[in-house]
Design a protein around this motif. Structure first.
Motif, PDB file in Angstrom:
ATOM      1  N   ALA A  67       6.109 -13.649  23.994  1.00  0.00           N
ATOM      2  CA  ALA A  67       5.738 -13.672  22.582  1.00  0.00           C
ATOM      3  C   ALA A  67       4.620 -12.678  22.306  1.00  0.00           C
ATOM      4  O   ALA A  67       4.537 -12.106  21.215  1.00  0.00           O
ATOM      5  CB  ALA A  67       5.298 -15.082  22.187  1.00  0.00           C
ATOM      6  N   SER A  68       3.776 -12.447  23.289  1.00  0.00           N
ATOM      7  CA  SER A  68       2.653 -11.524  23.125  1.00  0.00           C
ATOM      8  C   SER A  68       3.142 -10.102  22.844  1.00  0.00           C
ATOM      9  O   SER A  68       2.673  -9.441  21.910  1.00  0.00           O
ATOM     10  CB  SER A  68       1.781 -11.551  24.377  1.00  0.00           C
ATOM     11  OG  SER A  68       0.709 -10.651  24.275  1.00  0.00           O
ATOM     12  N   CYS A  69       4.075  -9.621  23.644  1.00  0.00           N
ATOM     13  CA  CYS A  69       4.606  -8.266  23.437  1.00  0.00           C
ATOM     14  C   CYS A  69       5.432  -8.190  22.162  1.00  0.00           C
ATOM     15  O   CYS A  69       5.391  -7.186  21.447  1.00  0.00           O
ATOM     16  CB  CYS A  69       5.443  -7.846  24.641  1.00  0.00           C
ATOM     17  SG  CYS A  69       4.475  -7.642  26.155  1.00  0.00           S
ATOM     18  N   THR A  70       6.184  -9.247  21.875  1.00  0.00           N
ATOM     19  CA  THR A  70       6.949  -9.283  20.632  1.00  0.00           C
ATOM     20  C   THR A  70       6.022  -9.166  19.426  1.00  0.00           C
ATOM     21  O   THR A  70       6.277  -8.406  18.493  1.00  0.00           O
ATOM     22  CB  THR A  70       7.760 -10.590  20.527  1.00  0.00           C
ATOM     23  OG1 THR A  70       8.597 -10.731  21.671  1.00  0.00           O
ATOM     24  CG2 THR A  70       8.624 -10.594  19.274  1.00  0.00           C
ATOM     25  N   GLY A  71       4.921  -9.918  19.471  1.00  0.00           N
ATOM     26  CA  GLY A  71       3.958  -9.867  18.377  1.00  0.00           C
ATOM     27  C   GLY A  71       3.316  -8.504  18.242  1.00  0.00           C
ATOM     28  O   GLY A  71       3.066  -8.032  17.123  1.00  0.00           O
ATOM     29  N   MET A  72       3.062  -7.838  19.358  1.00  0.00           N
ATOM     30  CA  MET A  72       2.492  -6.496  19.323  1.00  0.00           C
ATOM     31  C   MET A  72       3.416  -5.539  18.598  1.00  0.00           C
ATOM     32  O   MET A  72       2.995  -4.797  17.694  1.00  0.00           O
ATOM     33  CB  MET A  72       2.239  -6.005  20.758  1.00  0.00           C
ATOM     34  CG  MET A  72       1.816  -4.543  20.858  1.00  0.00           C
ATOM     35  SD  MET A  72       0.214  -4.216  20.098  1.00  0.00           S
ATOM     36  CE  MET A  72       0.179  -2.432  20.156  1.00  0.00           C
ATOM     37  N   VAL A  73       4.679  -5.538  18.981  1.00  0.00           N
ATOM     38  CA  VAL A  73       5.635  -4.610  18.376  1.00  0.00           C
ATOM     39  C   VAL A  73       5.858  -4.947  16.910  1.00  0.00           C
ATOM     40  O   VAL A  73       5.827  -4.067  16.040  1.00  0.00           O
ATOM     41  CB  VAL A  73       6.967  -4.625  19.151  1.00  0.00           C
ATOM     42  CG1 VAL A  73       8.008  -3.764  18.445  1.00  0.00           C
ATOM     43  CG2 VAL A  73       6.759  -4.138  20.587  1.00  0.00           C
ATOM     44  N   LYS A  74       6.088  -6.203  16.596  1.00  0.00           N
ATOM     45  CA  LYS A  74       6.423  -6.600  15.229  1.00  0.00           C
ATOM     46  C   LYS A  74       5.272  -6.403  14.250  1.00  0.00           C
ATOM     47  O   LYS A  74       5.486  -6.056  13.088  1.00  0.00           O
ATOM     48  CB  LYS A  74       6.863  -8.066  15.204  1.00  0.00           C
ATOM     49  CG  LYS A  74       8.312  -8.312  15.609  1.00  0.00           C
ATOM     50  CD  LYS A  74       8.690  -9.747  15.385  1.00  0.00           C
ATOM     51  CE  LYS A  74      10.167  -9.984  15.608  1.00  0.00           C
ATOM     52  NZ  LYS A  74      11.017  -9.298  14.606  1.00  0.00           N
ATOM     53  N   ASN A  75       4.051  -6.612  14.718  1.00  0.00           N
ATOM     54  CA  ASN A  75       2.916  -6.621  13.798  1.00  0.00           C
ATOM     55  C   ASN A  75       2.013  -5.395  13.899  1.00  0.00           C
ATOM     56  O   ASN A  75       1.628  -4.821  12.878  1.00  0.00           O
ATOM     57  CB  ASN A  75       2.090  -7.886  14.023  1.00  0.00           C
ATOM     58  CG  ASN A  75       2.871  -9.158  13.761  1.00  0.00           C
ATOM     59  OD1 ASN A  75       3.302  -9.424  12.654  1.00  0.00           O
ATOM     60  ND2 ASN A  75       3.084  -9.954  14.801  1.00  0.00           N
ATOM     61  N   TYR A  76       1.675  -4.990  15.107  1.00  0.00           N
ATOM     62  CA  TYR A  76       0.638  -3.979  15.260  1.00  0.00           C
ATOM     63  C   TYR A  76       1.167  -2.555  15.406  1.00  0.00           C
ATOM     64  O   TYR A  76       0.384  -1.605  15.322  1.00  0.00           O
ATOM     65  CB  TYR A  76      -0.278  -4.352  16.418  1.00  0.00           C
ATOM     66  CG  TYR A  76      -0.928  -5.694  16.188  1.00  0.00           C
ATOM     67  CD1 TYR A  76      -1.875  -5.863  15.172  1.00  0.00           C
ATOM     68  CD2 TYR A  76      -0.563  -6.807  16.931  1.00  0.00           C
ATOM     69  CE1 TYR A  76      -2.445  -7.093  14.919  1.00  0.00           C
ATOM     70  CE2 TYR A  76      -1.134  -8.049  16.687  1.00  0.00           C
ATOM     71  CZ  TYR A  76      -2.077  -8.195  15.679  1.00  0.00           C
ATOM     72  OH  TYR A  76      -2.636  -9.415  15.423  1.00  0.00           O
ATOM     73  N   TYR A  77       2.472  -2.419  15.592  1.00  0.00           N
ATOM     74  CA  TYR A  77       3.028  -1.070  15.555  1.00  0.00           C
ATOM     75  C   TYR A  77       2.900  -0.462  14.156  1.00  0.00           C
ATOM     76  O   TYR A  77       2.959   0.755  14.002  1.00  0.00           O
ATOM     77  CB  TYR A  77       4.493  -1.085  15.999  1.00  0.00           C
ATOM     78  CG  TYR A  77       4.679  -0.892  17.492  1.00  0.00           C
ATOM     79  CD1 TYR A  77       3.688  -1.271  18.402  1.00  0.00           C
ATOM     80  CD2 TYR A  77       5.856  -0.350  18.011  1.00  0.00           C
ATOM     81  CE1 TYR A  77       3.864  -1.111  19.767  1.00  0.00           C
ATOM     82  CE2 TYR A  77       6.032  -0.186  19.382  1.00  0.00           C
ATOM     83  CZ  TYR A  77       5.038  -0.568  20.255  1.00  0.00           C
ATOM     84  OH  TYR A  77       5.213  -0.400  21.608  1.00  0.00           O
ATOM     85  N   ASN A  78       2.701  -1.305  13.153  1.00  0.00           N
ATOM     86  CA  ASN A  78       2.455  -0.778  11.803  1.00  0.00           C
ATOM     87  C   ASN A  78       1.197   0.090  11.790  1.00  0.00           C
ATOM     88  O   ASN A  78       1.146   1.120  11.110  1.00  0.00           O
ATOM     89  CB  ASN A  78       2.289  -1.928  10.806  1.00  0.00           C
ATOM     90  CG  ASN A  78       3.573  -2.701  10.590  1.00  0.00           C
ATOM     91  OD1 ASN A  78       4.658  -2.193  10.810  1.00  0.00           O
ATOM     92  ND2 ASN A  78       3.445  -3.951  10.152  1.00  0.00           N
ATOM     93  N   ASP A  79       0.177  -0.333  12.543  1.00  0.00           N
ATOM     94  CA  ASP A  79      -1.079   0.429  12.591  1.00  0.00           C
ATOM     95  C   ASP A  79      -0.923   1.745  13.325  1.00  0.00           C
ATOM     96  O   ASP A  79      -1.695   2.688  13.093  1.00  0.00           O
ATOM     97  CB  ASP A  79      -2.168  -0.404  13.281  1.00  0.00           C
ATOM     98  CG  ASP A  79      -2.533  -1.649  12.495  1.00  0.00           C
ATOM     99  OD1 ASP A  79      -2.663  -1.553  11.264  1.00  0.00           O
ATOM    100  OD2 ASP A  79      -2.677  -2.715  13.117  1.00  0.00           O
ATOM    101  N   LEU A  80       0.056   1.832  14.217  1.00  0.00           N
ATOM    102  CA  LEU A  80       0.219   3.018  15.040  1.00  0.00           C
ATOM    103  C   LEU A  80       1.227   4.013  14.478  1.00  0.00           C
ATOM    104  O   LEU A  80       1.051   5.230  14.636  1.00  0.00           O
ATOM    105  CB  LEU A  80       0.651   2.620  16.459  1.00  0.00           C
ATOM    106  CG  LEU A  80      -0.308   1.727  17.253  1.00  0.00           C
ATOM    107  CD1 LEU A  80       0.307   1.384  18.607  1.00  0.00           C
ATOM    108  CD2 LEU A  80      -1.658   2.396  17.433  1.00  0.00           C
TER     109      LEU A  80
END
Length: 242
Positions: free
Chosen positions: A77-90
């Motif tokens: 879930a940690s990696c899923t959350g990174m991609v789904k949410n924080y890739y917006n910042d990148l």
């Protein structure tokens, strides 16, 4: 269904059996699984530590390693959350903006995918004992996963799922938090394990290997008779009798 498998670096390096069990579970649910051996990391460690330029390089490699048209499943879930949410910042308004959005919509944590997409929750798994489920911060707050793991665990023969006091409280890992604030981190792990012991649990189960590593470290150091297990390992357990 054809799915691409993302195995986080944490699992790849420390819990390879969990990766193989994820494949077994997906195949038993009727999926054809493909794996790109050149994949590495989603970039979360660098991102959380404030190294966004480095995280962007790693994240770009992640995006290049998967098809924007494929379903991507990961036991994290940690990696899923990174991609789904924080890739917006990148990657917002970059040359990979559109591909990023497609992949964000196609990546799923394992239990979410099994229950909500495949509608498959019985694997013939058996595990005798009493367990509590730990809601990881990423699973609960970033992926909104709460019912799904419990629905899967309810179908495991011989497993009694017990209520856990303060079940939504962080275990104390938090990536670099455990390094920078080790005393607080250890105290939070102690609280989580103490609550599991008080509930009468023999197992602590979660969707995130990083949480389980942190808790198992405290358990081992203090010789506490509790074992941590990833949900993929639970679902692949005891198939010999089916």
């Amino acid at each position: 269904m054809n799915v691409e498998l993302f195995i986080p670096c944490f699992i790849d390096q420390l819990y390879p059996d969990t990766a193989f069990n994820t494949v077994k579970v997906l195949e038993k649910a009727g999926c054809k699984v493909t794996y790109n051996p050149n994949q590495t990391c989603c970039g979360q460690p660098a991102f959380n530590a404030g190294f966004w330029d480095e995280a962007k390089v790693v994240g770009r490699k992640f995006l290049d390693g998967f098809s924007e048209d494929s379903v991507i499943v990961t036991p994290s879930a940690s990696c899923t959350g990174m991609v789904k949410n924080y890739y917006n910042d990148l990657f917002t308004n970059t040359v990979v903006h559109n591909k990023c959005r497609s992949i964000q919509g196609n990546i799923f944590e394992l239990s979410d995918f099994l229950v909500n997409i495949l509608k498959f929750d019985y694997f013939g798994a058996e595990l005798d004992g009493k367990a509590v489920y730990h809601d990881s911060c990423s699973g609960l707050r970033e992926c909104y996963i709460k019912r799904e793991p419990r629905q899967l665990l309810d179908k495991v023969l011989g497993l009694e799922l017990l209520p856990l006091h303060d079940q939504e409280t962080c275990c104390g890992f938090g990536g670099s938090f455990a390094v920078k604030f080790d005393a607080i981190s250890s105290a939070m792990a102690q609280q989580k394990v103490d609550n599991a012991v008080a509930a009468g649990a023999e197992y602590i189960i979660s969707t995130d290997a990083s949480c389980l590593l942190h808790l198992q470290g405290y358990i081992d150091k203090n010789a506490i008779p509790v074992k941590t297990m990833h949900i993929a390992d639970v679902l692949a357990h005891g198939w010999g009798n089916v």
